[in-house]
Design a protein around this motif. Structure first.
Motif, mmCIF file in Angstrom:
data_model
loop_
_atom_site.group_PDB
_atom_site.id
_atom_site.type_symbol
_atom_site.label_atom_id
_atom_site.label_comp_id
_atom_site.label_asym_id
_atom_site.label_seq_id
_atom_site.Cartn_x
_atom_site.Cartn_y
_atom_site.Cartn_z
ATOM 1 N N ASN A 152 0.853 -1.191 0.000
ATOM 2 C CA ASN A 152 0.000 0.000 0.000
ATOM 3 C C ASN A 152 0.889 1.241 0.000
ATOM 4 O O ASN A 152 1.888 1.311 0.731
ATOM 5 N N GLY A 153 0.504 2.219 -0.835
ATOM 6 C CA GLY A 153 1.266 3.461 -0.881
ATOM 7 C C GLY A 153 1.108 4.141 -2.227
ATOM 8 O O GLY A 153 0.353 3.684 -3.100
ATOM 9 N N SER A 154 1.814 5.247 -2.395
ATOM 10 C CA SER A 154 1.762 5.984 -3.658
ATOM 11 C C SER A 154 3.153 6.492 -4.009
ATOM 12 O O SER A 154 3.987 6.738 -3.131
ATOM 13 N N LYS A 155 3.384 6.660 -5.303
ATOM 14 C CA LYS A 155 4.671 7.128 -5.815
ATOM 15 C C LYS A 155 4.424 8.218 -6.855
ATOM 16 O O LYS A 155 3.378 8.240 -7.515
ATOM 17 N N THR A 156 5.401 9.100 -7.012
ATOM 18 C CA THR A 156 5.247 10.186 -7.982
ATOM 19 C C THR A 156 6.512 10.355 -8.806
ATOM 20 O O THR A 156 7.567 9.818 -8.468
ATOM 21 N N PHE A 157 6.386 11.122 -9.893
ATOM 22 C CA PHE A 157 7.480 11.381 -10.835
ATOM 23 C C PHE A 157 8.036 10.080 -11.408
ATOM 24 O O PHE A 157 9.251 9.918 -11.532
ATOM 25 N N ILE A 158 7.166 9.164 -11.783
ATOM 26 C CA ILE A 158 7.610 7.850 -12.245
ATOM 27 C C ILE A 158 7.818 7.853 -13.756
ATOM 28 O O ILE A 158 6.851 7.915 -14.532
ATOM 29 N N SER A 159 9.067 7.797 -14.176
ATOM 30 C CA SER A 159 9.378 7.689 -15.605
ATOM 31 C C SER A 159 8.905 6.338 -16.121
ATOM 32 O O SER A 159 9.063 5.313 -15.445
#
Length: 380
Positions: A152-159
């Protein structure tokens, strides 16, 4: 000025292949890719056919088993051609390094050949909305439930976030409170239940580079998907590949800066002011001479770092210094060359304007340059 001695005949032949691919199959379409906010998968497959993806991957896993100078050539030529949409190829290459160094034999056989062929596109889900460059502060968590991890979670700026088929997720798997010892790298297929992708993120530049957020809600993966087979090794695994990631940013920054200088030389020789070419003005000549000298010095340092990398002797601090200095040199070159273009430099039909938009992020991603300074400072 100073001839480069890093490359041999086979490297020069490979460079011709890369340059032809970019000039014929990428540059004419890059503006459309910017509107689409991604590079089409067909280009990934074509790059795989030409051996441009994961060139250093062993032949047993579908690669060409070449040395890192071939990867360096790819990055230099991407910078020269201003095809920033292809930056995701480098992320793909970094993921291949994780597999080669840490994956099980079954995982290598399953994924590396498809990655080298461009049939499977990979991403690294590292940065989070509230953590930035502080990897030890990630909040995405993977909890062991029987024979599976629940993520569970979130990520950003994913190329490669939109196109990706396979994600290397940086997650906390422990509760020791010791930061690095609680982090693991986990393989997650992008079509797994609970994985969601945002729309392409709106950015100042790099508009053709596929960049999104990723969300994980009760995503279940087999515990065998932990890279290295043992939880808690993720921070070490990330650190092993970060020097090459930072070197690649330095390499591409220099390739792009060289291209900007060359196009500016051509522009100033053809554009007249007060009855003579801009190039004949002393301010112009001194500015361009200074930039040429700085680029030559930077290239010598990066080439020296590559020799150390080939011998597995490149330190994290040396790679950090290369990333910091070359990315900042790139923005200096762009800024000064844009000024020499006058009003035309602000028009996107001129290469320098596109570089102006794309160059700024080089001082941020791969670890912000403030972090690079800290890494160098620790060696003082």
């Amino acid at each position: 000025m100073i001839p480069r001695t890093l490359f041999e005949h086979e490297h020069d032949a490979f460079r011709c292949t890369v340059r032809r691919f970019l000039d014929e199959e990428c540059v004419p379409h890059h503006e459309q890719w910017e509107q689409d906010h991604r590079v089409p998968r067909s280009i990934w497959v074509r790059a795989g056919e030409l051996g441009l993806l994961n060139a250093t991957t062993p032949q047993a896993y579908g690669g060409l088993e070449l040395d890192r100078r071939f990867s360096m050539i790819v990055q230099e030529e991407f910078g020269r051609a201003a095809t920033s949409g292809l930056n995701g190829f480098n992320v793909h290459d970094i993921v291949a390094g994780y597999f080669i160094n840490f994956a099980s034999e079954a995982q290598k056989q399953q994924w590396l050949p498809k990655m080298a062929a461009g049939e499977v596109i990979t991403a690294v889900a590292m940065t989070e909305p509230g953590t930035g460059s502080d990897l030890q502060a990630v909040k995405t968590r993977a909890v062991l439930d029987g024979d599976e991890y629940v993520i569970n979670g979130s990520k950003t700026f994913i190329s490669n976030g939109t196109n990706c088929d396979l994600i290397v997720v940086v997650a906390k798997t422990g509760n020791s409170g010791k930061g690095a010892q609680d982090i693991s790298l986990i393989l997650v297929e992008a079509n797994a239940p609970g994985v969601a992708k945002s729309r392409p993120l709106r950015k100042i530049g790099l508009n053709a580079q596929d960049t999104t957020m990723l969300f994980f809600e009760d995503v279940r993966v087999p515990k065998e998907n932990i890279l290295g087979g043992v939880a808690g090794q993720g921070f070490y695994q990330l650190m092993k590949e970060l020097p090459w990631e930072r070197m690649s940013i330095a390499i591409q920054s220099l390739g792009a800066a060289h291209a900007v200088l060359e196009s500016t030389l051509e522009y100033t020789r053809g554009r007249t002011v007060f009855g003579k070419p801009i190039f004949e003005l002393q301010n112009t000549r001194f500015t361009l001479a200074e930039l040429k000298a700085e680029l030559t010095i930077g290239q010598s340092y990066v080439d020296a770092c590559m020799l150390l990398l080939l011998r597995h002797e490149l330190s994290s601090a040396a790679a950090a210094a290369a990333k910091m200095w070359c990315s900042e040199l790139y923005t200096r070159v762009v800024d000064k060359c844009l000024q020499l273009h006058g009003g035309n430099g602000y028009m996107l039909e001129y290469p320098v304007a596109r570089h102006y938009l794309d160059s700024r992020v080089n001082r941020i991603y791969g670890g912000a340059n403030e972090i690079m300074r800290e890494l160098v400072a620790r060696t003082l």
